[in-house]
Motif scaffolding. Sequence first.
Motif, PDB file in Angstrom:
ATOM      1  N   GLU A  19      69.637  13.644  54.407  1.00  0.00           N
ATOM      2  CA  GLU A  19      70.371  14.127  55.577  1.00  0.00           C
ATOM      3  C   GLU A  19      69.495  13.889  56.807  1.00  0.00           C
ATOM      4  OE1 GLU A  19      71.300  18.237  54.925  1.00  0.00           O
ATOM      5  OE2 GLU A  19      73.234  17.756  54.026  1.00  0.00           O
ATOM      6  N   TYR A  20      70.127  13.518  57.911  1.00  0.00           N
ATOM      7  CA  TYR A  20      69.369  13.280  59.144  1.00  0.00           C
ATOM      8  C   TYR A  20      69.425  14.505  60.049  1.00  0.00           C
ATOM      9  CZ  TYR A  20      68.395   8.469  58.010  1.00  0.00           C
ATOM     10  OH  TYR A  20      67.895   7.339  57.406  1.00  0.00           O
ATOM     11  N   LYS A  21      68.250  14.946  60.480  1.00  0.00           N
ATOM     12  CA  LYS A  21      68.140  16.102  61.371  1.00  0.00           C
ATOM     13  C   LYS A  21      67.108  15.794  62.449  1.00  0.00           C
ATOM     14  CE  LYS A  21      69.258  19.375  57.730  1.00  0.00           C
ATOM     15  NZ  LYS A  21      68.910  20.600  57.042  1.00  0.00           N
ATOM     16  N   ASP A  22      67.218  16.487  63.561  1.00  0.00           N
ATOM     17  CA  ASP A  22      66.261  16.280  64.649  1.00  0.00           C
ATOM     18  C   ASP A  22      64.876  16.793  64.258  1.00  0.00           C
ATOM     19  OD1 ASP A  22      68.079  15.074  66.226  1.00  0.00           O
ATOM     20  OD2 ASP A  22      68.448  16.778  67.546  1.00  0.00           O
ATOM     21  N   LYS A  23      63.856  16.028  64.642  1.00  0.00           N
ATOM     22  CA  LYS A  23      62.468  16.381  64.321  1.00  0.00           C
ATOM     23  C   LYS A  23      61.565  15.920  65.469  1.00  0.00           C
ATOM     24  CE  LYS A  23      58.999  15.527  60.672  1.00  0.00           C
ATOM     25  NZ  LYS A  23      57.970  14.731  61.313  1.00  0.00           N
ATOM     26  N   GLU A  24      60.601  16.756  65.809  1.00  0.00           N
ATOM     27  CA  GLU A  24      59.644  16.361  66.856  1.00  0.00           C
ATOM     28  C   GLU A  24      58.486  15.602  66.229  1.00  0.00           C
ATOM     29  OE1 GLU A  24      58.153  18.633  70.661  1.00  0.00           O
ATOM     30  OE2 GLU A  24      56.724  19.013  69.033  1.00  0.00           O
ATOM     31  N   ASP A  25      58.169  14.453  66.813  1.00  0.00           N
ATOM     32  CA  ASP A  25      57.064  13.637  66.327  1.00  0.00           C
ATOM     33  C   ASP A  25      56.248  13.120  67.506  1.00  0.00           C
ATOM     34  OD1 ASP A  25      56.897  13.495  63.485  1.00  0.00           O
ATOM     35  OD2 ASP A  25      58.813  12.453  63.452  1.00  0.00           O
ATOM     36  N   THR A  26      55.161  12.428  67.167  1.00  0.00           N
ATOM     37  CA  THR A  26      54.324  11.797  68.192  1.00  0.00           C
ATOM     38  C   THR A  26      54.477  10.283  68.084  1.00  0.00           C
ATOM     39  OG1 THR A  26      52.711  13.586  68.016  1.00  0.00           O
ATOM     40  CG2 THR A  26      51.983  11.564  69.095  1.00  0.00           C
ATOM     41  N   SER A  27      54.856   9.646  69.191  1.00  0.00           N
ATOM     42  CA  SER A  27      54.898   8.179  69.209  1.00  0.00           C
ATOM     43  C   SER A  27      53.614   7.689  69.866  1.00  0.00           C
ATOM     44  CB  SER A  27      56.120   7.676  69.967  1.00  0.00           C
ATOM     45  OG  SER A  27      55.979   7.895  71.353  1.00  0.00           O
ATOM     46  N   SER A  56      66.164  11.661  65.407  1.00  0.00           N
ATOM     47  CA  SER A  56      66.869  11.930  64.154  1.00  0.00           C
ATOM     48  C   SER A  56      66.026  11.378  63.007  1.00  0.00           C
ATOM     49  CB  SER A  56      68.240  11.247  64.197  1.00  0.00           C
ATOM     50  OG  SER A  56      68.954  11.517  63.033  1.00  0.00           O
ATOM     51  N   TYR A  57      65.714  12.239  62.027  1.00  0.00           N
ATOM     52  CA  TYR A  57      64.754  11.856  60.985  1.00  0.00           C
ATOM     53  C   TYR A  57      65.293  12.263  59.606  1.00  0.00           C
ATOM     54  CZ  TYR A  57      60.237  11.151  58.701  1.00  0.00           C
ATOM     55  OH  TYR A  57      59.244  10.690  57.882  1.00  0.00           O
ATOM     56  N   PRO A  58      65.065  11.431  58.557  1.00  0.00           N
ATOM     57  CA  PRO A  58      65.594  11.761  57.225  1.00  0.00           C
ATOM     58  C   PRO A  58      64.922  12.992  56.598  1.00  0.00           C
ATOM     59  CG  PRO A  58      64.238   9.768  57.124  1.00  0.00           C
ATOM     60  CD  PRO A  58      64.382  10.120  58.565  1.00  0.00           C
TER      61      PRO A  58
END
Length: 589
Positions: A180-188, A373-375
């Motif tokens: 399922e895809y949900k919003d996630k905070e990451d660092t680019s 959006s992240y798996p």
Amino acid sequence: LSVKEPNIRKSWQQLKIYDSLIEKNKGKKPFVLHDGPPYANGNIHIGHALNKILKDFVVRYKSMNGFHTPFIPGWDTHGLPIENAVIKTGIDRNSVSISEFRKVCQKYAFKQINAQSKQFQALGTIGDYENPYYTLDKEYEASQINIFSDLALKGLIFKGLKPVYWSPSSESALAESEIEYKDKEDTSIYVKFRVNDGKGVLDNDANFVIWTTTPWTIPANLAISLNPRMEYGLYDTNKGKLIYLTSLNETLKEELGLDKSNLIKTFKGSELEFITCSHPFYDRDSLVIVGDHVSDEAGTGCVHTAPGHGVEDFIVGKKYNLDVLCPVDEKGKMTKEAGEDLEGLFYEKANEKVLEKLENAEALLAANKFTHSYPHDWRSDKPVIFRATDQWFASIDKIKDDLLNSIKEIDFKNPWGEIRITNMIKDRKDWCISRQRYWGVPIPIIYNEDDTPIIEKEVFDHIEKIVREKGSNAWYELSEEELLPEGYTNKKSPNNNFRKEKDTMDVWFDSGTSHTGVLINRGLGYPADLYLEGSDQYRGWFNSSLILGVLKHGKSPYKQLVSHGFVVDGKGAKMSKSVGNVVDPLQIL
């Protein structure tokens, strides 16, 4: 009413209303609605109630219209939720034998089946509740083994090292249908890779600029991918000589904080192939390669390539004979291959350390927090990663045309459903069917001394016969010699040493074989007239049933398909236990 209703239901059972309906239309034209099995864990919820009541409408209506309407309720009984539920009762799966642990799981599953069966009947639904089907039944498991062996003998099942969705929270590989895809905070991050052999095209003071949203995969970097036909520029900037797509110059000036970016020279990506760069903090090369998967939609056009952590990376890496480096273990922790200062860190924690190492190496150009959006693992709700491991796959590409043609033969009562499942099948890659679990149907593979799998009909038939007699627990209770036919020998095992596969099959493979385990084995006929489930099953049971039905029988297991939506609250939001906006059908009863 609270006194009367249980008595009414009791009288229906005593009168055997379902049996009477079946007897009344015996010999007449059949109409088979095949029950998609709910998962045997916990009380039924409002979604279960909606689904079973809708099915009840259809069965009763068709019966009243003179059709023979056998309806066999079923249950899905293997997999992680039951393992977790059993572990929560205090059972340590590492302190008892696998066989004992599985017996506890089986006992738990039957307890859940009995409770849910009473609840479904309390809704007033009718069906053959005295003879349901469940995926842990010996006959059903043997049928599943038969389908696996049939596909393996046809060359449609294979083992391979590939990056797959991996859930650190479940410690298992997952299929696309479990994501399922949900919003996630990451660092680019933007990172410089310094040229160490420019092949006469670039000087050693030039730097390729890569962009990634997964800093923890930098330790697995083995290459930088460029698009062979796009134009790259070598720019003189206040942060050194940098190489990236000319079309992205304006964007990158802002992203990288460049006071100046003077274009020195342009190149087609293909001109830069085979140049080597230095890894920012390891003493190894990163090879410049080319691939059509590189676009100018985001990043720099110079793609960080880690074959152990991405499907496209893996595919392009094979062309260049790159290693498949994956310095992350099954729990999501960095291994010693990532270096002493990273070893043991959970991959999300490793992000911070990688940034620190890049800064120390003066290779980090920019780092920004962003939400995307992240798996996620749909059972644990935790993020997943791509991780290269040896897994068993069912080949989808080989039968994709057959699948797409079979979809055209289905009568979709929701017209958009045809578009939805067609697009899902079009986009589906090989199906990862192995799971690193104890509670499931074992993958019936025995290996020779040289680690080659034995794919032989005689062996599969013997295993199927054992499972039919003793159930799949026999796989864990019997030795390899007992699982092989008497007197079996193989040239690849001169010392007669064999070992059995430890992985189990994806639970979608379990339920996806119900068309054979129930429709054919119980004489209901193939295909069923109707499958009726929630709209989430286009990626689930509708999908796996279609694939395995076409693989085994050459056509869809359902003639008609109906899907329904979700029960919503007064504000139109889906009812969910976690949100707390649910109506409990047991309270209504």
